[in-house]
Structure formats: structure tokens, C-alpha cells
Design a protein around this motif. Structure first.
Motif, PDB file in Angstrom:
ATOM      1  N   LEU A 107       0.756  -5.350   0.388  1.00  0.00           N
ATOM      2  CA  LEU A 107      -0.682  -5.525   0.226  1.00  0.00           C
ATOM      3  C   LEU A 107      -1.335  -5.683   1.591  1.00  0.00           C
ATOM      4  O   LEU A 107      -0.729  -6.230   2.512  1.00  0.00           O
ATOM      5  CB  LEU A 107      -0.958  -6.772  -0.629  1.00  0.00           C
ATOM      6  CG  LEU A 107      -0.423  -6.752  -2.056  1.00  0.00           C
ATOM      7  CD1 LEU A 107      -0.830  -8.032  -2.790  1.00  0.00           C
ATOM      8  CD2 LEU A 107      -0.946  -5.541  -2.816  1.00  0.00           C
ATOM      9  N   PRO A 108      -2.570  -5.198   1.714  1.00  0.00           N
ATOM     10  CA  PRO A 108      -3.284  -5.401   2.983  1.00  0.00           C
ATOM     11  C   PRO A 108      -3.507  -6.894   3.219  1.00  0.00           C
ATOM     12  O   PRO A 108      -3.474  -7.692   2.274  1.00  0.00           O
ATOM     13  CB  PRO A 108      -4.610  -4.665   2.765  1.00  0.00           C
ATOM     14  CG  PRO A 108      -4.688  -4.360   1.323  1.00  0.00           C
ATOM     15  CD  PRO A 108      -3.321  -4.395   0.765  1.00  0.00           C
ATOM     16  N   PRO A 109      -3.691  -7.329   4.495  1.00  0.00           N
ATOM     17  CA  PRO A 109      -3.742  -8.761   4.839  1.00  0.00           C
ATOM     18  C   PRO A 109      -4.756  -9.548   4.001  1.00  0.00           C
ATOM     19  O   PRO A 109      -4.465 -10.658   3.584  1.00  0.00           O
ATOM     20  CB  PRO A 109      -4.098  -8.768   6.326  1.00  0.00           C
ATOM     21  CG  PRO A 109      -4.435  -7.353   6.685  1.00  0.00           C
ATOM     22  CD  PRO A 109      -3.789  -6.477   5.692  1.00  0.00           C
ATOM     23  N   GLU A 110      -5.925  -8.979   3.756  1.00  0.00           N
ATOM     24  CA  GLU A 110      -6.913  -9.749   2.975  1.00  0.00           C
ATOM     25  C   GLU A 110      -6.686  -9.587   1.471  1.00  0.00           C
ATOM     26  O   GLU A 110      -7.504  -9.986   0.665  1.00  0.00           O
ATOM     27  CB  GLU A 110      -8.340  -9.375   3.397  1.00  0.00           C
ATOM     28  CG  GLU A 110      -8.794  -7.964   3.127  1.00  0.00           C
ATOM     29  CD  GLU A 110      -8.249  -6.923   4.094  1.00  0.00           C
ATOM     30  OE1 GLU A 110      -8.779  -5.809   4.078  1.00  0.00           O
ATOM     31  OE2 GLU A 110      -7.283  -7.199   4.845  1.00  0.00           O
ATOM     32  N   ARG A 111      -5.536  -8.978   1.119  1.00  0.00           N
ATOM     33  CA  ARG A 111      -5.110  -8.779  -0.266  1.00  0.00           C
ATOM     34  C   ARG A 111      -6.176  -8.047  -1.084  1.00  0.00           C
ATOM     35  O   ARG A 111      -6.472  -8.370  -2.212  1.00  0.00           O
ATOM     36  CB  ARG A 111      -4.754 -10.119  -0.916  1.00  0.00           C
ATOM     37  CG  ARG A 111      -3.878 -10.938   0.012  1.00  0.00           C
ATOM     38  CD  ARG A 111      -2.779 -11.689  -0.581  1.00  0.00           C
ATOM     39  NE  ARG A 111      -3.007 -12.555  -1.712  1.00  0.00           N
ATOM     40  CZ  ARG A 111      -2.007 -12.924  -2.518  1.00  0.00           C
ATOM     41  NH1 ARG A 111      -0.811 -12.427  -2.318  1.00  0.00           N
ATOM     42  NH2 ARG A 111      -2.208 -13.751  -3.505  1.00  0.00           N
ATOM     43  N   ASN A 112      -6.769  -7.051  -0.440  1.00  0.00           N
ATOM     44  CA  ASN A 112      -7.802  -6.231  -1.038  1.00  0.00           C
ATOM     45  C   ASN A 112      -7.162  -4.948  -1.555  1.00  0.00           C
ATOM     46  O   ASN A 112      -6.545  -4.209  -0.788  1.00  0.00           O
ATOM     47  CB  ASN A 112      -8.790  -5.858   0.069  1.00  0.00           C
ATOM     48  CG  ASN A 112     -10.201  -6.038  -0.380  1.00  0.00           C
ATOM     49  OD1 ASN A 112     -10.542  -5.695  -1.517  1.00  0.00           O
ATOM     50  ND2 ASN A 112     -11.019  -6.581   0.502  1.00  0.00           N
ATOM     51  N   PHE A 113      -7.253  -4.678  -2.817  1.00  0.00           N
ATOM     52  CA  PHE A 113      -6.652  -3.443  -3.338  1.00  0.00           C
ATOM     53  C   PHE A 113      -7.222  -3.138  -4.706  1.00  0.00           C
ATOM     54  O   PHE A 113      -8.078  -3.878  -5.223  1.00  0.00           O
ATOM     55  CB  PHE A 113      -5.115  -3.566  -3.399  1.00  0.00           C
ATOM     56  CG  PHE A 113      -4.611  -4.638  -4.335  1.00  0.00           C
ATOM     57  CD1 PHE A 113      -4.194  -4.305  -5.614  1.00  0.00           C
ATOM     58  CD2 PHE A 113      -4.562  -5.969  -3.942  1.00  0.00           C
ATOM     59  CE1 PHE A 113      -3.728  -5.289  -6.480  1.00  0.00           C
ATOM     60  CE2 PHE A 113      -4.093  -6.955  -4.802  1.00  0.00           C
ATOM     61  CZ  PHE A 113      -3.679  -6.609  -6.081  1.00  0.00           C
ATOM     62  N   ARG A 114      -6.774  -2.032  -5.305  1.00  0.00           N
ATOM     63  CA  ARG A 114      -7.190  -1.696  -6.665  1.00  0.00           C
ATOM     64  C   ARG A 114      -6.069  -2.043  -7.623  1.00  0.00           C
ATOM     65  O   ARG A 114      -4.925  -1.638  -7.415  1.00  0.00           O
ATOM     66  CB  ARG A 114      -7.523  -0.201  -6.775  1.00  0.00           C
ATOM     67  CG  ARG A 114      -8.804   0.172  -6.084  1.00  0.00           C
ATOM     68  CD  ARG A 114      -9.241   1.557  -6.518  1.00  0.00           C
ATOM     69  NE  ARG A 114     -10.197   2.093  -5.555  1.00  0.00           N
ATOM     70  CZ  ARG A 114      -9.862   2.781  -4.486  1.00  0.00           C
ATOM     71  NH1 ARG A 114      -8.594   3.046  -4.242  1.00  0.00           N
ATOM     72  NH2 ARG A 114     -10.780   3.216  -3.667  1.00  0.00           N
ATOM     73  N   LEU A 115      -6.421  -2.761  -8.654  1.00  0.00           N
ATOM     74  CA  LEU A 115      -5.459  -3.180  -9.657  1.00  0.00           C
ATOM     75  C   LEU A 115      -5.674  -2.322 -10.900  1.00  0.00           C
ATOM     76  O   LEU A 115      -6.809  -2.167 -11.356  1.00  0.00           O
ATOM     77  CB  LEU A 115      -5.701  -4.657  -9.984  1.00  0.00           C
ATOM     78  CG  LEU A 115      -4.905  -5.262 -11.136  1.00  0.00           C
ATOM     79  CD1 LEU A 115      -3.449  -5.430 -10.730  1.00  0.00           C
ATOM     80  CD2 LEU A 115      -5.503  -6.609 -11.527  1.00  0.00           C
ATOM     81  N   GLY A 116      -4.596  -1.759 -11.429  1.00  0.00           N
ATOM     82  CA  GLY A 116      -4.751  -0.903 -12.609  1.00  0.00           C
ATOM     83  C   GLY A 116      -3.842  -1.332 -13.744  1.00  0.00           C
ATOM     84  O   GLY A 116      -2.713  -1.754 -13.513  1.00  0.00           O
TER      85      GLY A 116
END
Lengths: 148, 253, 52
Positions: free
Chosen positions: A48-57
Motif C-alpha cells: 500500500l502507498p505510505p498514506e494508505r490511499n488506494f481503491r478498495l473493491g
């Protein structure tokens, strides 16, 4: 076939083969970046990116939707069968948003494990049928419209 | 049989034969296209039931899917023509490879626009940079690139050969478009219609899709022959055969 | 309007946009053909005048 044509045909075949190989290597190298969303089960294994920013599906778990009566605030659980993640969101949901529907939420995961969504998209599945057929399947207890 | 096929192939390579072949076929192709579109649209917009989840919005797929298939099929046709161009240097093949590009671009555009219109209410967004949507947009740019490259050359035949190389380079995108929904997670749903395996569409909804797909294929044939005929006439306007050809199709005055 | 055909506006607009692109694709080569035919005829007339 004349030798000249054979030579040109070889060159054409080599060109396609070369470009194909290059594309295959590039795609393999960029595999993770090509993913549009991450399923709940893959959160642990994904970088995961450091700021835990992502798309959850995943699918909206049945009975998990809780709407605030005075605002657009809503909480629900996204599941892929094996794991699930609680999601909070404040905003307008797409038409197809409902229990059992595939959704993709963009946002970040906090330390407590709650996913704060900034945007929620519905993911349509590839099944098409008339309402009567769907109702008949429901009566028979057969599954339909499942996100793979 | 083989020699006859070969002979027919070579005959079509002659501009005058190609012109007459095109002139004879174009009205038929357009006629059948219109019949197919009429039946397909009637079924798509009136006869078929709504979808259990999307209601009537899913009717957009009856243009979106045939357009998407044609956008990709056009590219495959162009790839075959590009190989003929580079290896056998048959002029009518060169011209058809080049004139197919704007038609492919038009179908790609229809696919992208109708998809976006459907996506806004259903997904909640017009556009997403997922693998399927992005690779389809790349296809549009490849088509535009081929058109631009061909137009940049004064020598049309040389331009066709250079652009044919670009066609062959760009063909890697076709399997990427097709398999994008299987290889990666995407916002776009997976394939509904599977040639090898069960399709996930109720049979009652299939006929308009088939009619529209066939109509679009025929339309592509008509548009391609029209454009190729025009390009051939334009390139050869100072040659003797063009006047002879026009006389034959009743243009003498 | 027929009640069965009262679909959402965006359904009709997507059909309309597709129709517009197709009409544009169909008209373009016809116009081009006319232009080339008249050009070839003119060219031929000019050349036959040069000969006489």
C-alpha cells in the motif's frame, strides 16, 4: 513465394514478435500498477502507498448498510467472501449501489481498520436478464449477479 | 481452387476491377445494413425486456458493444492488410489498410462516448483510468496516429508502407483490450458474450445484439469500399482508367 | 410519445450521438466521391481542349 517476399515476411514476423515481447515484459513489470482496485483479502499482501490511499473493491455485504437519517453519511462493509473491510462515506451513491452489489471505493484506510471513502463507484457485473428471470432465479434460490 | 482464388486476388489488385467490384457491392452492403439496423433497433429499443438491475439503461449496450467489437475487428482487418502491404505490396491492399483507419477511429469514438454516457449513472463516473478504458483510448490514438502518419507523406505508397509498420506495432494493444478485464481488476465488467463458454446474458436479450453486430459489420464493409474507391480515384485521377471507370458507372456527360 | 419508449434522456442521447457519428461517416465519402468525379471530368475537359 519469391525470396524477397519471404525476407519481408520474416521481417514482419520479427517486428510483431519483438513488439509483443516488449509489451509482455512491460505489462509484467507494471502488473501492480495496472490493477484498478484491491480486494479486502489482498490488502495484507499488497504494497500500500505510505498514506494508505488506494481503491478498495468488493461486494457490499448484505445487511451492512447504515444510513444517517439527517445527512448523506453512510457506512457499509465491503467483502470478497474471505475478508471484509468497514467503509464510511459521505456523498451521493451511484444508482446501482445496493446490498450484494460490486463497489469500488477510493479513499484511505485508517489505523483502526476503517476505510474512509472519498468516492464510491458501483461495479456492474456482466450478467443481463429480465426482471422476471431474476425473480424466478430468486425463487429457485439460484445465485445470480455475482461479482467474480 | 487455389489458383482461382489466387487469380481473383490478383484481379482485385487491378484498380479498374477493384473499382467495379466496389461499385457493384456498395449499394447491396448499404441496403443490408439498413435492414439489419432497422430490425436491430426495433428489437433493442422496443422488443427486449429491461434488465433486472439496470432497467432500460442497459439498452445502450446494443450500440456500445457492436461498436467496440467493430473498433477491434477493424484493427485486425488492417493488420492483415498491413502484412499484405509490406510483403506483397498490392496497391489496393495498401489503400484499404489506410482508409480503414478513420472508420475504426469512428467506431472507437462511438464506443468510448456511449460507454461514458452509460458510466455516469451506473458506475457513478464518466471515466476511470482502468486497464479496459485506457487501452480503448490508446486504440483511438493509434488510429489517429496511423491517419496522421499516412497523411504526412507526399508519396502515398511510401506513406502506406510506413503507416503499415505502425499498424503492426499497435496490434499488441488488441489482446490487451480483450484480456484487460481478466488480467487485472477493472471498473469495467468482464465479458458477457463468450464464444467459447457460457454467455451471461439471458437469451431473450441476445437477438438485437446479433442484428446490430451484423449490421455494423456490413456498414464497415460499405464504408471501407467507398473510402478505398475514393482514394484510388483520387490517386489515379490523371490516369486513363479513371475516366473509363466513370463512363462505366454512368458519369459521362 | 409511446409510453414504452420513455427511457432516460441519456439512453436516447447515446443513440443520438452514435447516429450522428455514423451519418457523418456515411456522408463524408459520398461528398468526396462527387468532388473527385467532377474534378476528373474537369481535368479531362481541359486536356481535350488543349488537344484541339
Amino acid at each position: 513465394m519469391t525470396p524477397r517476399r519471404r525476407k519481408r515476411l520474416t521481417a514482419v514476423a520479427l517486428l510483431v514478435l519483438g513488439v509483443g515481447t516488449a509489451a509482455a515484459i512491460a505489462i509484467t513489470a507494471l502488473q501492480d500498477n495496472m490493477l484498478y482496485f484491491i480486494a479486502p483479502s489482498d490488502i495484507q499482501t499488497s504494497e500500500l502507498p505510505p498514506e494508505r490511499n488506494f481503491r478498495l473493491g468488493g461486494l457490499v455485504e448484505a445487511g451492512s448498510i447504515q444510513r444517517d437519517s439527517e445527512s448523506l453519511y453512510v457506512t457499509f462493509t465491503v467483502t470478497d467472501g474471505a475478508h471484509s473491510v468497514p467503509v464510511s462515506y459521505a456523498g451521493i451513491l451511484p444508482d446501482l449501489f445496493r446490498e450484494g452489489q460490486g463497489v469500488i471505493a477510493q479513499g484511505h484506510l485508517d489505523d483502526a481498520g476503517l476505510f474512509h471513502a472519498r468516492e464510491v463507484l458501483a461495479r456492474h457485473d456482466e450478467t443481463y436478464m429480465p426482471p422476471e428471470v431474476a425473480a424466478a432465479l430468486d425463487r429457485a434460490g439460484a445465485p445470480h449477479g455475482v461479482l467474480e | 481452387m487455389w489458383t482461382q482464388t489466387k487469380l481473383a486476388f490478383h484481379k482485385l489488385g487491378s484498380p479498374l476491377t477493384f473499382f467495379r467490384f466496389a461499385q457493384a457491392l456498395i449499394p447491396w452492403l448499404w441496403g443490408l445494413t439498413l435492414v439489419g439496423l432497422a430490425v436491430g433497433l426495433y428489437q433493442a429499443l422496443y422488443l427486449v425486456p429491461p434488465d433486472y438491475q439496470q432497467g432500460d439503461s442497459y439498452r445502450i449496450l446494443y450500440i456500445h458493444v457492436p461498436a467496440a467489437w467493430q473498433a477491434m475487428a477493424t484493427y485486425i482487418v488492417m493488420t492483415i492488410l498491413a502484412v499484405i502491404t509490406l510483403v506483397w505490396r498490392i496497391r489496393t491492399a495498401e489503400i484499404m489498410a489506410m482508409t480503414a483507419a478513420p472508420i475504426g477511429a469512428a467506431f472507437t469514438l462511438i464506443c468510448l462516448v456511449t460507454g461514458a454516457i452509460w458510466g455516469r449513472p451506473m458506475w457513478g463516473t464518466y471515466w476511470a483510468w482502468d486497464a479496459r478504458l485506457t487501452s480503448m483510448l490508446v486504440l483511438l490514438f493509434i488510429y489517429l496516429g496511423i491517419m496522421g502518419l499516412y497523411a504526412a507523406f507526399d508519396d502515398r505508397r511510401q506513406g502506406a508502407r510506413v503507416a503499415s509498420i505502425l499498424i503492426l506495432v499497435g496490434v499488441v494493444n488488441i489482446p490487451i483490450i480483450h484480456f484487460s478485464v481478466e488480467w487485472w481488476t477493472t471498473l469495467h465488467q468482464g465479458s458477457t458474450i463468450n464464444l467459447f463458454g457460457p454467455s451471461t446474458m439471458d437469451p431473450s436479450m441476445l437477438p438485437p445484439l446479433i442484428w446490430m453486430t451484423v449490421a455494423v459489420k456490413l456498414m464497415f464493409g460499405a464504408l471501407l469500399l467507398q473510402r478505398a474507391r475514393n482514394e484510388l480515384l483520387e490517386q489515379d485521377q490523371r490516369k486513363k482508367w479513371t475516366l473509363q471507370a466513370l463512363r462505366m458507372s454512368g458519369h459521362d456527360s | 410519445m409511446i409510453p414504452e419508449l420513455s427511457y432516460a434522456e441519456y439512453v436516447w442521447s447515446s443513440y443520438a450521438i452514435a447516429a450522428a457519428v455514423i451519418v457523418w461517416q456515411a456522408v463524408q465519402p459520398i461528398q468526396k466521391y462527387r468532388q473527385i468525379v467532377s474534378q476528373i471530368k474537369e481535368d479531362h475537359l481541359m486536356r481535350s481542349e488543349e488537344h484541339t
